[in-house]
Design an enzyme around this catalytic site. Structure first.
Site, short mmCIF file in Angstrom:
data_model
loop_
_atom_site.label_atom_id
_atom_site.label_comp_id
_atom_site.label_asym_id
_atom_site.label_seq_id
_atom_site.Cartn_x
_atom_site.Cartn_y
_atom_site.Cartn_z
N GLN A 145 22.03 -6.74 -21.06
CA GLN A 145 22.00 -8.02 -20.33
C GLN A 145 20.64 -8.69 -20.47
OE1 GLN A 145 23.92 -8.45 -16.32
NE2 GLN A 145 21.82 -8.86 -15.67
N THR A 146 19.58 -7.99 -20.08
CA THR A 146 18.23 -8.58 -20.06
C THR A 146 17.75 -8.95 -21.46
OG1 THR A 146 17.69 -7.27 -18.11
CG2 THR A 146 15.84 -8.13 -19.35
N GLY A 185 18.52 0.38 -21.62
CA GLY A 185 18.32 1.81 -21.84
C GLY A 185 19.37 2.36 -22.78
N ARG A 318 -1.87 24.38 2.67
CA ARG A 318 -3.27 23.97 2.54
C ARG A 318 -3.99 24.13 3.86
NH1 ARG A 318 -7.03 23.56 -1.49
NH2 ARG A 318 -8.51 21.84 -1.15
N GLN A 338 -2.39 13.57 9.29
CA GLN A 338 -1.46 14.02 8.25
C GLN A 338 -0.02 13.83 8.75
OE1 GLN A 338 -2.77 15.04 5.36
NE2 GLN A 338 -1.27 16.28 4.28
N ARG A 341 1.22 10.22 8.67
CA ARG A 341 1.50 9.69 7.34
C ARG A 341 2.75 10.34 6.73
NH1 ARG A 341 -3.88 11.41 4.66
NH2 ARG A 341 -2.98 10.57 2.73
N THR A 430 12.06 -2.66 -9.98
CA THR A 430 12.23 -3.79 -10.90
C THR A 430 13.62 -3.83 -11.51
OG1 THR A 430 9.90 -3.60 -11.48
CG2 THR A 430 11.31 -4.87 -12.98
N GLU A 432 17.59 -3.35 -12.23
CA GLU A 432 18.74 -3.66 -11.38
C GLU A 432 18.40 -4.76 -10.39
OE1 GLU A 432 21.17 -1.58 -12.92
OE2 GLU A 432 21.92 -3.53 -12.30
N ASP A 434 14.73 -7.39 -9.69
CA ASP A 434 13.38 -7.36 -9.12
C ASP A 434 13.52 -7.44 -7.60
OD1 ASP A 434 10.33 -8.20 -9.11
OD2 ASP A 434 11.44 -9.65 -7.91
#
Ligand SMILES: CCCCC/C=C/C(=O)SCCNC(=O)CCNC(=O)[C@H](O)C(C)(C)COP(=O)(O)OP(=O)(O)OC[C@H]1O[C@@H](n2cnc3c(N)ncnc32)[C@H](O)[C@@H]1OP(=O)(O)O
Ligand SMILES: Cc1cc2nc3c(=O)[nH]c(=O)nc-3n(C[C@H](O)[C@H](O)[C@H](O)COP(=O)(O)OP(=O)(O)OC[C@H]3O[C@@H](n4cnc5c(N)ncnc54)[C@H](O)[C@@H]3O)c2cc1C
Length: 638
Positions: A145-146, A185, A318, A338, A341, A430, A432, A434
């Protein structure tokens, strides 16, 4: 190995102490994450099959050249197909096997777009002709398509398909350089056929973009057919990453195809050259994109959960600072920063899992309605798939990068699995569609339905949902109330579109919790994660919520206090919550995220396998370094 302490020995579960803290039935949560006992069984069995087969190893990818990498991908794809055929795997098992092989390849587009396009836009007759060939992989397809000059603007595509009534054929042509197909692809080196999108011209009249099945390469010797110029577009972001995929460039030079190779479910061209638009919305020609966008939402939960699994296990392994009287240092997972986040990302992974389940239902429902020519939910399905694809991929890409940072320096090693995961994942923002372009579609939908938002507010909704609904309504009223054009307000409207999508995710998570959820403590854990997801976003966007007046500054402060409390409730269950994803070490591909937590010996061992360590003295020493050290190079004039 000499000097290896008990704590570093192989075969010891270094996270056992964490697993023993769990307050819920992990096996039951595994079923919830998989979606059903059957889905769990397939997933568990196939992931272990792939992990145990050396033919699917992937730990060497970062050391291969582009050609070696690509040839290895072809080998794996062929090996996967042989495995599927030899073991007589079902379509569901085969899809799972391709998922756990975990390598972007032409098969993604063959199974993920080429076949769905024929199923969605082909007539019965066309499906009967082409699908058996595609299912047996006797042809390999891509979705072209693109173009070089247009991707987002599908109606701006330049490739032409001109009907020749003399020969009952279409002439497919690339009239300009920018009309070259670019990105598809599988196109570059493998696909034998394409679904090519082109501007239909009949009797000198244009009828917009339609899909056409075009053979690209000979089924005898794989050489490009007459009029076809095709190749790969070159290296992409990251080293291994998406370079296992042959994204291609394609030019047509007056290529002739039979009339019956135009996908004619949505509209037809008769042999007399009459164009017939059936009484369905022309946007059904975009149906494949809608289908893939809903699969991308499910993929987001997989990618984010993978990164969160790595970061959570490593955060428990850790230790840094905080040693008391020579005792062990503090596990970094115990630091509130931690947790603040990491745990919202853990909650997001579960939230995206459930919204993906709902979207799959919505897509199936709209597809069923289309069969009965009921187009009533098509606009909402488009807005939901577009918006949720945008929201979840942006959050996941950002989340994978945050997980890398949560792992400190070692997160930057390829052996952490995070750089590769990030590099492979980020184009999802991006392809499928943007993400901004898709949010603009949602904004358009909201502009048209904003009047109904009010009525939805009055209906019985959980308090959390009402706050989120009020936020969307307020953001829209503020924008729509101002007499300025859509383009002028588009940046603000995109924010409202994001708020709308977050509302959907929160409300569907709440709905999920209203279902029967078996297993000790499982529903309680999901309630904690749902509250974290909702309160984290409320905290992040508290300006919006405060300006709508539906919460006060005191509420905002209370929400933040509650978040800290919720993080403390997740903490003892964190490892069990990521164990519930049931990922094998092979699929995770991460030393930091390995199940037994035996990180340091594995990191150290892996370092020596790097090709650079094949010689103690590096190649180039005698040519470049030794002269330097011996000052045999003429010193540059100062
Ligand atoms: C496993 C993953 C592998 C990934 C491999 C990657 C593959 C690819 O990337 S394939 C190529 C993907 N390309 C895109 O996604 C292109 C994005 N662009 C578009 O989808 C369209 O150009 C558009 C939607 C942005 C604009 O389309 P256009 O035809 O210009 O339509 P309008 O914006 O004017 O809208 C008209 C009307 O149609 C409605 N609508 C638009 N799209 C859809 C749809 N897919 N389904 C249903 N309805 C749709 C739109 O809402 C408008 O409605 P009204 O406002 O009521 O007129
Ligand atoms: C890894 C990968 C695989 C792909 N695979 C395929 C494939 O198999 N088949 C296929 O057909 N395509 C494929 N694509 C192409 C992909 O679908 C397009 O790149 C995508 O749709 C974005 O379109 P674009 O490149 O034209 O971006 P553009 O639209 O050029 O985006 C550039 C910028 O312009 C902005 N923008 C564009 N229009 C507007 C607007 N109206 N208002 C505001 N801002 C705007 C965007 O937000 C963005 O910031 C692939 C791409 C990638 C990266």
């Amino acid at each position: 190995m000499e000097g290896v302490g008990e704590e570093e020995m192989e075969g010891v579960d270094h996270l056992a102490h964490e697993r023993n803290k769990s307050e819920f039935d992990v096996d039951a949560m595994k079923i919830v994450w998989a979606g059903s006992p059957h889905a769990f069984d397939v997933s568990d069995r196939i992931s272990k099959l792939v992990a145990s087969d050396p033919g699917f190893r992937k730990d060497n990818r970062s050391t291969l050249s582009r050609k070696e990498l690509f040839k290895n991908t072809l080998r794996k794809a062929a090996y996967a197909w042989k495995t599927i055929v030899d073991l007589r795997l079902s379509e569901e098992e085969a899809a799972k096997l391709r998922f756990y092989v975990d390598e972007p390849a032409f098969t993604d587009l063959h199974w993920g777009m080429f076949i769905p396009a024929i199923k969605g836009q082909g007539t019965e007759e066309q499906q009967q002709k082409w699908l058996p060939l595609a299912y047996k992989m006797q042809i390999i397809g891509c979705y072209a398509q693109t173009e070089l000059g247009h991707g987002s603007n599908v109606q701006g595509l330049e490739t032409t398909a001109t009907f020749d009534s003399q020969t009952d054929e279409f002439i497919i042509h690339s009239p300009t350089l920018t009309s070259s197909k670019w990105w598809p692809g599988g196109l570059g080196k493998v696909a034998t056929h394409a679904i090519a999108y082109a501007r239909l011209i009949v009797g000198g009249r244009e009828h917009g973009v339609h899909g056409f099945i075009v053979q690209l390469r000979s089924l005898e010797d794989h050489s490009p057919l007459l009029g076809i110029t095709v190749g790969d577009i070159g290296m992409k972001f990251g080293n291994g990453a998406y370079n296992t995929m042959d994204n291609g460039v394609l030019q047509f030079d007056h290529v002739r195809i039979p009339r019956n190779q135009m996908l004619m479910r949505v509209s037809q061209v008769t042999c007399e050259g009459k164009y017939k638009q059936s009484d369905v919305p022309r946007q059904l020609v975009y149906g494949t994109m809608v289908y893939v966008r809903q699969t991308i939402v499910a993929d987001a939960s997989c990618a984010l959960s993978r990164a969160v699994c790595i970061a959570t296990r490593y955060s428990a392994v850790r230790r840094q600072f905080g040693s008391q009287n020579g005792g062990p240092e503090t596990q970094v997972i115990d630091y509130k920063t931690q947790q603040s986040r990491l745990f919202p990302l853990l909650a997001s992974a579960y939230a995206f899992r459930f919204i993906g389940e709902w979207l799959k239902w919505l897509y199936a429902d709209v597809t069923q309605r289309l069969q009965a020519n009921d187009f009533s939910t098509l606009p909402e399905a488009h807005a939901c798939t577009a918006g949720l694809k945008s929201l979840t991929t942006t959050a996941t890409a950002d989340g994978i990068e945050e997980c890398r940072k949560l792992c400190g320096g070692h997160g930057y090693l390829c052996s952490s699995g995070l750089p590769e995961l990030f590099a492979v994942y980020v184009p999802a923002c991006t392809y499928e569609g943007d993400n901004t372009v898709l949010l603009l579609q949602v904004a358009r939908f909201l502009m048209k339905t904003v009047s109904q938002l009010g009525s939805r507010l009055s209906s019985k909704k959980p308090v959390g949902t009402i706050a989120y609904m009020t936020r969307v309504e307020h953001l829209m009223q503020c924008r729509c109330g101002v007499q300025r054009g859509f383009a002028e307000l588009s940046a603000d409207l995109v924010e409202a579109a994001v708020a709308h999508c977050q509302l959907i995710v929160v409300s569907k998570f709440i709905e999920k919790l209203q279902q029967e959820i078996p297993g000790k403590g499982v529903k309680q854990q999901l309630e904690v994660l749902c509250n974290i997801y909702a309160l984290f976003l409320l905290h992040k966007h508290q300006g919006d919520f405060l300006s709508t007046g539906c919460i006060t500054p005191k509420h905002a402060a209370l929400a933040n206090d509650e978040l800290r409390s919720l993080y403390s409730q997740v903490r003892p269950n964190a490892i069990a919550l990521v164990d519930a994803f049931n990922y094998t070490d092979h699929y995770l591909g991460s030393i930091l995220g390995c199940y037994d937590g035996n990180v340091y010996p594995k990191l150290y061992e892996a370092a020596w396998k790097d090709p650079l360590n094949e010689s103690v003295v590096p190649d180039g020493y005698h040519l470049y370094i030794r002269p330097l050290l011996k000052q045999e190079i003429r010193t540059a004039r100062l």
